[in-house]
Structures are given as structure tokens and as C-alpha cells.
Design an enzyme around this catalytic site. Structure first.
Site, PDB file in Angstrom:
ATOM      1  N   PHE A  19      51.732  50.836 -11.321  1.00 36.04           N
ATOM      2  CA  PHE A  19      51.930  49.405 -11.562  1.00 36.04           C
ATOM      3  C   PHE A  19      53.079  49.154 -12.533  1.00 36.04           C
ATOM      4  O   PHE A  19      53.409  48.010 -12.842  1.00 36.04           O
ATOM      5  CB  PHE A  19      50.638  48.763 -12.082  1.00 36.04           C
ATOM      6  CG  PHE A  19      50.219  49.260 -13.442  1.00 36.04           C
ATOM      7  CD1 PHE A  19      50.705  48.657 -14.594  1.00 36.04           C
ATOM      8  CD2 PHE A  19      49.348  50.327 -13.566  1.00 36.04           C
ATOM      9  CE1 PHE A  19      50.334  49.121 -15.850  1.00 36.04           C
ATOM     10  CE2 PHE A  19      48.972  50.796 -14.820  1.00 36.04           C
ATOM     11  CZ  PHE A  19      49.469  50.183 -15.960  1.00 36.04           C
ATOM     12  N   SER A  20      53.710  50.219 -13.039  1.00 43.10           N
ATOM     13  CA  SER A  20      54.736  50.091 -14.081  1.00 43.10           C
ATOM     14  C   SER A  20      55.908  49.212 -13.672  1.00 43.10           C
ATOM     15  O   SER A  20      56.351  48.357 -14.442  1.00 43.10           O
ATOM     16  CB  SER A  20      55.247  51.467 -14.501  1.00 43.10           C
ATOM     17  OG  SER A  20      54.224  52.207 -15.103  1.00 43.10           O
ATOM     18  N   THR A  64      55.736  60.992 -15.486  1.00 37.35           N
ATOM     19  CA  THR A  64      54.367  61.136 -15.021  1.00 37.35           C
ATOM     20  C   THR A  64      54.245  62.360 -14.125  1.00 37.35           C
ATOM     21  O   THR A  64      55.190  63.143 -13.975  1.00 37.35           O
ATOM     22  CB  THR A  64      53.877  59.835 -14.344  1.00 37.35           C
ATOM     23  OG1 THR A  64      52.452  59.917 -14.162  1.00 37.35           O
ATOM     24  CG2 THR A  64      54.573  59.571 -13.023  1.00 37.35           C
ATOM     25  N   LYS A  68      55.498  66.060 -16.512  1.00 33.13           N
ATOM     26  CA  LYS A  68      55.382  65.940 -17.972  1.00 33.13           C
ATOM     27  C   LYS A  68      55.695  67.250 -18.699  1.00 33.13           C
ATOM     28  O   LYS A  68      56.192  67.234 -19.815  1.00 33.13           O
ATOM     29  CB  LYS A  68      53.999  65.442 -18.373  1.00 33.13           C
ATOM     30  CG  LYS A  68      53.781  63.972 -18.097  1.00 33.13           C
ATOM     31  CD  LYS A  68      52.448  63.503 -18.648  1.00 33.13           C
ATOM     32  CE  LYS A  68      52.289  62.010 -18.434  1.00 33.13           C
ATOM     33  NZ  LYS A  68      51.171  61.470 -19.206  1.00 33.13           N
ATOM     34  N   ASN A  89      56.151  62.405 -22.171  1.00 35.83           N
ATOM     35  CA  ASN A  89      55.914  61.272 -21.281  1.00 35.83           C
ATOM     36  C   ASN A  89      56.939  60.153 -21.477  1.00 35.83           C
ATOM     37  O   ASN A  89      56.924  59.175 -20.756  1.00 35.83           O
ATOM     38  CB  ASN A  89      54.496  60.728 -21.436  1.00 35.83           C
ATOM     39  CG  ASN A  89      54.308  59.952 -22.721  1.00 35.83           C
ATOM     40  OD1 ASN A  89      54.873  60.301 -23.758  1.00 35.83           O
ATOM     41  ND2 ASN A  89      53.514  58.909 -22.662  1.00 35.83           N
ATOM     42  N   ASP A 104      51.736  59.538 -25.594  1.00 39.93           N
ATOM     43  CA  ASP A 104      50.308  59.576 -25.234  1.00 39.93           C
ATOM     44  C   ASP A 104      49.465  59.803 -26.489  1.00 39.93           C
ATOM     45  O   ASP A 104      48.355  59.290 -26.604  1.00 39.93           O
ATOM     46  CB  ASP A 104      50.023  60.697 -24.233  1.00 39.93           C
ATOM     47  CG  ASP A 104      50.480  60.384 -22.822  1.00 39.93           C
ATOM     48  OD1 ASP A 104      50.595  59.192 -22.477  1.00 39.93           O
ATOM     49  OD2 ASP A 104      50.713  61.335 -22.055  1.00 39.93           O
ATOM     50  N   GLY A 133      40.563  66.956 -16.879  1.00 37.43           N
ATOM     51  CA  GLY A 133      41.938  67.266 -16.505  1.00 37.43           C
ATOM     52  C   GLY A 133      42.588  68.175 -17.535  1.00 37.43           C
ATOM     53  O   GLY A 133      42.175  68.229 -18.693  1.00 37.43           O
ATOM     54  N   GLY A 136      49.500  67.204 -18.601  1.00 41.15           N
ATOM     55  CA  GLY A 136      50.248  66.747 -19.759  1.00 41.15           C
ATOM     56  C   GLY A 136      49.505  65.751 -20.632  1.00 41.15           C
ATOM     57  O   GLY A 136      49.524  65.853 -21.861  1.00 41.15           O
TER      58      GLY A 136
END
Length: 165
Positions: A19-20, A64, A68, A89, A104, A133, A136
Site C-alpha cells: 500500500f506504500s 522489503t 533487506k 529497510n 524497523d 518469521g 530482516g
């Protein structure tokens, strides 16, 4: 084609989910800035070098999946925090040089401060964390949890359960 004073973007492999671009395009318009935010889909992270050279108005970009960690060898400068984490990032483009950072960490630190039961002390009331997860962003979360002395476990596809106590 419209010319922009400054260009920013998101570097990744498949960015259809992001959505960036919509978010920053709207934000730049609201602020009456002649800036552009682009999705920069690369099949190989090494393609970032010619992209930067061809786009003189590129001032910075977010990074992304899956780049990363892979972008680090292409950077001219790496912030100490990003170096310790092993993931980037955010990249600032300055005089053709690529400078890598990890924001982040800041985001997760702020989130942790707002977590019910967490006090901003060396002995937090959070007993343990589970990280889903191992990429990065996970590395940034691990960095903050280590700093806060919060034990954690990592669960991820293709990654055996990692435990830090």
C-alpha cells in the site's frame, strides 16, 4: 511524463500487495509536494545500482522482501544498528551514494513501549516473546528484545525453533 523534484520508492521483488505507493502519493499530494513514490520491482538486487544511476532525482527508498539482507553489499555506508542487525529497510541516496539504515528497530521499540505490562526499565514484566518469521524484520525485533533482556523464540518456515534465553 511528469517530472518530479524528488523520487522515493519501495524496492522489492513482488510489490502488488504493498500500500506504500498509494499512501505516499496521497501524502505528497496533500502536502503539495512535487514528489513521486514508486514501486521498484527488481528481479535481482544488483539491478539497484543502474536504477539509481538512471534516476538522478531518487532521494531514497524503503527495502522489503526479499532484499533487506541482500542489499547490504551494494551500500556505500551502513549505519551501526543496521550493521549489527544484518538487515536494512531504509536507504538514503545522497550524491549517488547509498546509505543503509534499519528503522524497523524504532518502530518496534515504540510499539513495545505501548505494550500493556511493559515498563521502560531493565526488568520488564514481559516474560517471553514469540517471533513469527526469521527475515530482516525479525532480526530488528530480535535486536530490540535482546536490548530489553526479553527472552524470545523464533518460529519460521525452513527455520528450526530458535530459542534465546
Amino acid at each position: 511524463m511528469k517530472s518530479f523534484d524528488k523520487i522515493y520508492g519501495l524496492v522489492g521483488k513482488k510489490l502488488g500487495h504493498s500500500f506504500s505507493k498509494d499512501y505516499f502519493t496521497k501524502k505528497f499530494s496533500e502536502l503539495n509536494l512535487n514528489y513521486s513514490y514508486q514501486n521498484i520491482e527488481l528481479d535481482n538486487i544488483s539491478d539497484i545500482i543502474p536504477f539509481v544511476k538512471e534516476n538522478k532525482n531518487l532521494k531514497g527508498f524503503n527495502v522489503t522482501v526479499p532484499y533487506k539482507e541482500a542489499i547490504i553489499p551494494y551500500l556505500d555506508y551502513l549505519d551501526d544498528t543496521a550493521k549489527e542487525i544484518g538487515a536494512v529497510n531504509t536507504v538514503k541516496v545522497e550524491n549517488g551514494m547509498l546509505k543503509g539504515f534499519n528503522t524497523d528497530v524504532i518502530g518496534f521499540e515504540e510499539l513495545l513501549k505501548k505494550t500493556p505490562g511493559h515498563q521502560d526499565t531493565k526488568s520488564p514484566s514481559i516474560n517471553e516473546a514469540l517471533i513469527l518469521g526469521s527475515g530482516g524484520a525479525s532480526k530488528a525485533v530480535q535486536y530490540v528484545l535482546r536490548k530489553e533482556n526479553i527472552p524470545y523464540k523464533i518460529v519460521s518456515r525452513g527455520f528450526k525453533l530458535g530459542v534465546r534465553s
